[in-house]
Design an enzyme around this catalytic site. Sequence first.
Site, short mmCIF file in Angstrom:
data_model
loop_
_atom_site.label_atom_id
_atom_site.label_comp_id
_atom_site.label_asym_id
_atom_site.label_seq_id
_atom_site.Cartn_x
_atom_site.Cartn_y
_atom_site.Cartn_z
N ARG A 129 82.49 -4.42 44.07
CA ARG A 129 82.13 -4.15 45.46
C ARG A 129 83.39 -4.04 46.31
O ARG A 129 84.49 -4.42 45.89
CB ARG A 129 81.25 -5.28 46.02
CG ARG A 129 81.93 -6.63 45.99
CD ARG A 129 81.30 -7.64 46.92
NE ARG A 129 81.91 -8.95 46.73
CZ ARG A 129 83.08 -9.31 47.23
NH1 ARG A 129 83.79 -8.45 47.94
NH2 ARG A 129 83.57 -10.51 47.02
N GLY A 131 85.64 -5.11 49.75
CA GLY A 131 85.88 -6.40 50.38
C GLY A 131 86.84 -7.28 49.60
O GLY A 131 87.41 -6.87 48.58
N GLY A 209 74.89 -7.20 48.27
CA GLY A 209 74.06 -7.44 49.43
C GLY A 209 74.63 -8.46 50.40
O GLY A 209 75.77 -8.34 50.83
N CYS A 227 86.69 -13.42 52.88
CA CYS A 227 86.55 -12.10 53.52
C CYS A 227 87.74 -11.78 54.41
O CYS A 227 87.62 -11.04 55.38
CB CYS A 227 85.26 -12.04 54.33
SG CYS A 227 83.77 -12.38 53.39
#
Length: 296
Positions: A129, A131, A209, A227
């Site tokens: 993903r 990030g 998600g 993050c």
Amino acid sequence: MSRSIISFLLFVAANLILTCPGLKHRVKLLNLISNVQPSNYGYINERLLVPYKTGWEWQNALTENLISAQQLDTSNKFSGVVLLLQHRSVYTLGSGSTSTSGPFQLSATNDGLIHDNTALEFDTINVDRAGQATYHGPGQIVLYPLLDLSYFDRDINIYLRKLEQVVINCLAKFDVTAERVEGLTGVWVGNYKVAAMGIKIRRWVTLHGVSLNVNPDMRYFQNIVPCGITADTGRLVGSISQFNPTVTMKEVANELIRSFADEFEVEWDSVDMALCADSKGNLDLDAVDRHIRRLI
């Protein structure tokens, strides 16, 4: 009428059905947190923890099934599958992670200690993903919508904003005022980020998600730059329990499901998790895995 014209009309009709406003999208729901079994079983154990690699295998298998279904007749077809679960403690490193993202201490198995000299147990996994580094573990609800966006809006920005709105609406039910922050993906309560998001799109089918912190062990977030959030930004990672100490995982999970259904206009086809439980109502992870394979 020629065969080519008929094929074209069928194609147009099918796409009108996919996008027709007012129609509910049929989505399967696999809820490993708050799903209620028959009365002789009571409640499913909400502390079931799914290894991250197992959850990732489920996502991949179900996504491939949705992609394959794109070539089939569009009538009476599911628009996606939603998984709701908790993971065992794990750090996932997205494509934006660097050596400065963490984790900074080794796991407990390697005598790694964190600020209060308590050993933390966790796995570390590289994921596909976007990030940076994030944490998943007990006390955190992870929502994996595996949706064929052909049935919704084929717009990644709209999809992300809808996911944020699902969380914002959910938290409002618990008198917690949440909001977006311009330029930052996720959901915030004041300066605290309570929900992180990371997605991947494959043939317009979504993966990964939202992770929503209800009452996790916050020490795990001290071991990474979650993050990309650093203290000097004035922003921190938080949890719902900071703002509503009495809220439970099951309450939040149930409201999150309702909020998702409203925002994405879906009609749930809930998987009966009692089929995966023993006589005492405890879920068996192997039985859950077998049940998911039958959905494919």
